[in-house]
Design an enzyme around this catalytic site. Structure first.
Site, PDB file in Angstrom:
ATOM      1  N   ASP A   1      62.028  17.185 -23.320  1.00 59.55           N
ATOM      2  CA  ASP A   1      63.330  16.856 -22.773  1.00 59.55           C
ATOM      3  C   ASP A   1      64.087  16.163 -23.914  1.00 59.55           C
ATOM      4  OD1 ASP A   1      65.358  15.997 -20.824  1.00 59.55           O
ATOM      5  OD2 ASP A   1      64.502  14.022 -21.172  1.00 59.55           O
TER       6      ASP A   1
ATOM      7  N   ASP B   1      67.566  13.965 -23.685  1.00 61.71           N
ATOM      8  CA  ASP B   1      68.188  12.659 -23.421  1.00 61.71           C
ATOM      9  C   ASP B   1      67.200  11.669 -22.813  1.00 61.71           C
ATOM     10  OD1 ASP B   1      71.296  13.094 -23.806  1.00 61.71           O
ATOM     11  OD2 ASP B   1      70.446  14.912 -22.946  1.00 61.71           O
TER      12      ASP B   1
ATOM     13  N   GLU C   1      59.599 -12.772 -30.243  1.00 59.72           N
ATOM     14  CA  GLU C   1      58.771 -13.978 -30.294  1.00 59.72           C
ATOM     15  C   GLU C   1      57.762 -13.949 -31.435  1.00 59.72           C
ATOM     16  OE1 GLU C   1      57.776 -15.965 -27.018  1.00 59.72           O
ATOM     17  OE2 GLU C   1      59.018 -14.883 -25.574  1.00 59.72           O
TER      18      GLU C   1
HETATM   19  N1  RBF Z   1      53.179 -11.260 -23.334  1.00 59.61           N
HETATM   20  C1  RBF Z   1      52.804 -10.354 -22.402  1.00 59.61           C
HETATM   21  O1  RBF Z   1      53.198 -10.459 -21.256  1.00 59.61           O
HETATM   22  N2  RBF Z   1      51.999  -9.298 -22.737  1.00 59.61           N
HETATM   23  C2  RBF Z   1      51.533  -9.119 -23.980  1.00 59.61           C
HETATM   24  O2  RBF Z   1      50.826  -8.149 -24.222  1.00 59.61           O
HETATM   25  C3  RBF Z   1      51.888 -10.087 -24.983  1.00 59.61           C
HETATM   26  N3  RBF Z   1      51.447  -9.972 -26.259  1.00 59.61           N
HETATM   27  C4  RBF Z   1      51.839 -10.889 -27.207  1.00 59.61           C
HETATM   28  C5  RBF Z   1      51.404 -10.765 -28.521  1.00 59.61           C
HETATM   29  C6  RBF Z   1      51.801 -11.676 -29.503  1.00 59.61           C
HETATM   30  C7  RBF Z   1      51.309 -11.484 -30.884  1.00 59.61           C
HETATM   31  C8  RBF Z   1      52.628 -12.768 -29.161  1.00 59.61           C
HETATM   32  C9  RBF Z   1      53.045 -13.762 -30.200  1.00 59.61           C
HETATM   33  C10 RBF Z   1      53.054 -12.896 -27.860  1.00 59.61           C
HETATM   34  C11 RBF Z   1      52.675 -11.978 -26.863  1.00 59.61           C
HETATM   35  N4  RBF Z   1      53.074 -12.099 -25.548  1.00 59.61           N
HETATM   36  C12 RBF Z   1      52.733 -11.161 -24.609  1.00 59.61           C
HETATM   37  C13 RBF Z   1      54.213 -12.963 -25.289  1.00 59.61           C
HETATM   38  C14 RBF Z   1      53.912 -14.241 -24.709  1.00 59.61           C
HETATM   39  O3  RBF Z   1      53.917 -13.984 -23.331  1.00 59.61           O
HETATM   40  C15 RBF Z   1      55.076 -15.134 -25.103  1.00 59.61           C
HETATM   41  O4  RBF Z   1      54.957 -15.483 -26.424  1.00 59.61           O
HETATM   42  C16 RBF Z   1      55.107 -16.308 -24.219  1.00 59.61           C
HETATM   43  O5  RBF Z   1      55.550 -15.822 -23.012  1.00 59.61           O
HETATM   44  C17 RBF Z   1      56.019 -17.396 -24.731  1.00 59.61           C
HETATM   45  O6  RBF Z   1      57.346 -17.166 -24.385  1.00 59.61           O
HETATM   46 MG    MG Z   2      58.772 -19.299 -28.159  1.00 61.78          MG
END
Ligand code: RBF
Ligand code: MG
Ligand code: ADP
Length: 429
Positions: free
Chosen positions: A15, A17, A359
């Site tokens: 597909d 779009d 982040e």
């Molecule tokens: N948050 C998720 O909900 N799922 C993830 O797989 C996930 N992997 C992350 C991997 C890394 C390297 C970092 C730094 C953060 C990850 N987080 C993930 C985000 C994490 O939830 C977030 O940094 C906190 O919520 C702080 O705001």
């Molecule tokens: Mg932060």
């Protein structure tokens, strides 16, 4: 047709779009702004929600469904709504980005000589206009029109009597690829909408969905053989197609507790993987306040960047976990050097965030915060899609593993192509 074993895929149908190019956001904006002026009682949210559900069909059919869903019969007819939206959608010269991972996938399949077809609900005329969009031109000198050169057959919405969710367009694509109807199961279809998935499945094809609808609507993709977060995550070998060769493996050490007794822990080696990006991405901005849970809840501080000014850049990336380098280029921590960083760019499904965030966790200790200082991140490699976890401990463990992948890959100099970023490493550090 390539010779292959039974029920292994031998050709691919795409597909366009929302699957290969990112037109959805542009269309939604035109639809929302058009309807908003016509019917005041319906909210932007409702229009957007309905527009999402109509995706994948031919324009007029989508317009009919949209008028029904939003009860627009008293203000506008479907054909007129289409004309009004169409006036806002003059594709020529507009920047339509590729979907993340689309060009990598097309290039690989072409190199492996897998026959490919395009089966789009867009008319031939609209397709030609979309191919005049600038898209990739600005970045690497490629013209959007090159996209069509990957395909052995191109099928448009105005070439069939019935549009998706009817299977006709997939039958036509198969015919043009020289695939017999009874071999439909050996065609792998890539779709982003539930209407597209229905069409592909009714045609008897094998169908992979990469949803363009929001996560809360993922139930609508139940008919697909497989659902992936992005084109970056596809495992082609699961469908009997050649396996991608660009993932790199690193060894990580795992400490396994035996019978829950920490003193009896043993080490095991596991392989993790990462994918170097074709084009590294530089993201720069002041460090902003995030959700305030990184350090507190996870013991993992992340120096958040504002997504709003960086939107165009991060739309080039699939939501997911990445690694690369970071430097602080203004404020008290200026000139503290280059730091390895592993980051999440996405919606953090564990916390069900409604807005995207960037982040980066810098892999070293800082004694003080560096809010408002300028952080520049060079995103070099993709590790995985974001996932949900049953416990916060599992989330923490996975993030720590991501950090080890980053350290291992950078220790061993496994990421090539840093030479052309010499200036980034030398400036201000
Ligand atoms: N948050 C998720 O909900 N799922 C993830 O797989 C996930 N992997 C992350 C991997 C890394 C390297 C970092 C730094 C953060 C990850 N987080 C993930 C985000 C994490 O939830 C977030 O940094 C906190 O919520 C702080 O705001
Ligand atoms: Mg932060
Ligand atoms: P927020 O939700 O406001 O981002 P966090 O708990 O994630 O709060 O903490 C992030 C802040 O911690 C960053 O903005 C930064 O100033 C500081 N910080 C200290 N050490 C680090 C590190 N190694 N990596 C990222 N940020 C760090």
């Amino acid at each position: 047709m390539r010779e292959n074993d039974d029920n292994e895929c031998c050709c691919v149908i795409f597909d366009l779009d929302g699957t290969l190019i990112n037109t959805e956001a542009i269309v939604d904006e035109a639809v929302v702004s058009t309807i908003k002026t016509m019917k005041k009682s319906v909210s932007e949210r409702e229009i957007f929600d309905a527009a999402e559900d109509c995706r994948g069909q031919r324009p007029l059919e989508a317009s009919v469904e949209l008028c029904e869903k939003l009860s627009l019969h008293d203000v506008v007819k479907p054909a007129e709504l289409l004309t009004k939206c169409g006036e806002k959608l003059q594709w020529d010269g507009i920047d339509i980005p590729d979907m993340p991972g689309a060009v990598r996938l097309l290039e690989f399949l072409k190199r492996k000589k897998v026959p490919m077809a395009l089966a789009t609900s867009t008319s031939r005329k609209e397709l030609e206009k979309k191919m005049k969009s600038t898209g990739r031109t600005s970045d690497d000198g490629n013209h959007r029109g090159d996209l069509l050169s990957y395909f052995d057959a191109i099928c448009c919405g105005d070439e069939v009597a019935k549009g998706k969710p009817d299977p006709e367009i997939f039958h036509l694509a198969m015919e043009r690829l020289g695939v017999k109807r009874e071999d439909a199961g050996r065609c792998l279809v890539f779709e982003d909408t539930p209407h597209g998935v229905s069409a592909a499945k009714s045609a008897g094809c094998c169908c992979v969905a990469v949803p363009s609808l929001r996560r809360e609507k993922f139930d609508m993709y139940k008919g697909a053989d497989r659902v992936y977060h992005s084109l970056m995550d596809i495992e082609l070998e699961d469908f009997g197609l050649p396996k991608f060769e660009d993932w790199k493996e690193v060894k990580t050490v795992e400490f396994v507790k035996e019978d829950g007794d920490a003193s009896l822990s043993s080490q095991t080696r596991k392989y993790e993987r990462f994918l170097k990006l074709d084009a590294f991405l530089e993201l720069t901005g002041p460090v902003i306040r995030g959700f305030g849970r990184g350090s507190k809840m996870l013991g993992i501080p992340t120096a958040n960047l504002d997504v709003v000014p960086l939107k165009q850049q991060i739309d080039k990336l699939a939501p997911g976990i990445y690694f690369g380098f970071a430097k602080i280029s203004s404020g008290k921590h200026k000139s503290t050097g280059i730091h390895r960083t592993v980051m999440s760019i996405g919606y953090n499904p564990f916390f069900n965030d409604k807005r995207k965030s960037i982040e980066p966790w810098l892999l070293r200790e800082f004694e003080e915060d560096f809010y408002d200082e300028t952080l520049s991140v060079l995103v070099c490699a993709y590790v995985r899609a974001e996932c949900n976890f049953t416990t916060v401990e599992n989330l923490i463990e996975r993030i720590r593993k991501d950090a080890r992948v980053c350290e291992e890959a950078l220790d061993l100099d496994l990421v090539e192509g840093l030479d052309s970023w010499k200036h980034w490493f030398e400036d201000d550090v």
